[in-house]
Motif scaffolding. Sequence first.
Motif, PDB file in Angstrom:
ATOM      1  N   HIS A 270      37.309  29.100  31.861  1.00 29.55           N
ATOM      2  CA  HIS A 270      37.868  30.415  32.183  1.00 29.55           C
ATOM      3  C   HIS A 270      36.825  31.498  31.933  1.00 29.55           C
ATOM      4  O   HIS A 270      35.846  31.300  31.214  1.00 29.55           O
TER       5      HIS A 270
ATOM      6  N   ARG B  52      40.703  34.750  34.193  1.00 31.71           N
ATOM      7  CA  ARG B  52      40.809  33.968  35.418  1.00 31.71           C
ATOM      8  C   ARG B  52      40.089  32.633  35.244  1.00 31.71           C
ATOM      9  O   ARG B  52      39.186  32.496  34.420  1.00 31.71           O
TER      10      ARG B  52
ATOM     11  N   ASP C 284      38.202  29.771  40.587  1.00 26.88           N
ATOM     12  CA  ASP C 284      38.985  30.588  41.523  1.00 26.88           C
ATOM     13  C   ASP C 284      38.324  31.920  41.846  1.00 26.88           C
ATOM     14  O   ASP C 284      38.758  32.615  42.772  1.00 26.88           O
ATOM     15  N   VAL C 285      37.303  32.309  41.074  1.00 27.08           N
ATOM     16  CA  VAL C 285      36.699  33.642  41.263  1.00 27.08           C
ATOM     17  C   VAL C 285      35.174  33.535  41.276  1.00 27.08           C
ATOM     18  O   VAL C 285      34.480  34.360  40.687  1.00 27.08           O
TER      19      VAL C 285
END
Length: 328
Positions: free
Chosen positions: A140, A171, A175-176
């Motif tokens: 994360h 996040r 995913d980012v």
Amino acid sequence: MRTVKKMASAATIAVFLLCCFITASTGSQADCDVYAATGSSFTVRLKHVLKDSDSLRWFKNENLIFHRRSKKVIIGKNDDVDSTGSLKLTQLTKNNTGRYAPQIHRADGTSAGDLPSVRLCVLDRVQKPNVTMTCTDKGHVNFTCSVGQNEKITWFMDDEALEEKEKTLTREIKDVLKARFSCNVSNSVSSEISLPVQQNCYATLQKPHVTVNCTGDSEVTFTCAVSQKDNYVEFKWFNKENKQQESGETLTKKTKDVVNTRFFCNVSNPISYHISDPAVQNCFKPSFPTELLGISIWVFIGGGAGLLILVIVTATVCCVRARRKRRI
């Protein structure tokens, strides 16, 4: 019993004072009628048609700050009010926070009645925020917005507003990977937005190279070396047939099993991957070569043997035909 009652009474008073303190500290801004920024100017409008003969007073909270009677200023300065009698406040500081109320008396001493007052709150403008990024060990990433007290936060991802309003936004990295995050901080008089920030937990990998280490002549260890290694790099080994051997930064084999086998290592993370040049063990060299020009020696042996058999068969056939001709 009296002692218990006194203790209960003291506890009640303590709770009451605590509630009053909380109300005073949290409700000071909630009770404001209007907000203004420090350093700015504000005019408290007088909602009454003033006559030259009227007596005008302005109060801040309970304190008289301006008094004019029949155009003669008794307290304050002429510039403190405009032509309508409205109160002018300039170069505001937080000390200007308070309730401003006018009083008007006519020439005969009668009051013009209760006139509307205004509670003014003076606030500092927010500072431009800064977003810091922290990688966690669980895949994360945390984005943290620098924010002052009583300031509201709005998060943006690729210029689109998010629902989260907390100081820290979390996040999953995968995913980012290339998303841009920024935060907007605001209060009742101003707002500022930070510069966008991207995650850098994953580095763009460079092409790896393979080193060979021998343990005597019995084992060989291949090591996949990469210049930018992070916690999320995956290593995979392949042989020349493109068959996966093992995972991990090193690969250990029996030397006699991989005499001429070429190995490649693949390094990857969620945003990049690279494959090394081939590497061959150099720990053990057989006295009899197993390859020639990159081709197995047994291919040449088999080919030579086949050619020899073909020559023998051809010679035999020719001899048989020659004998038959002589007999005829």
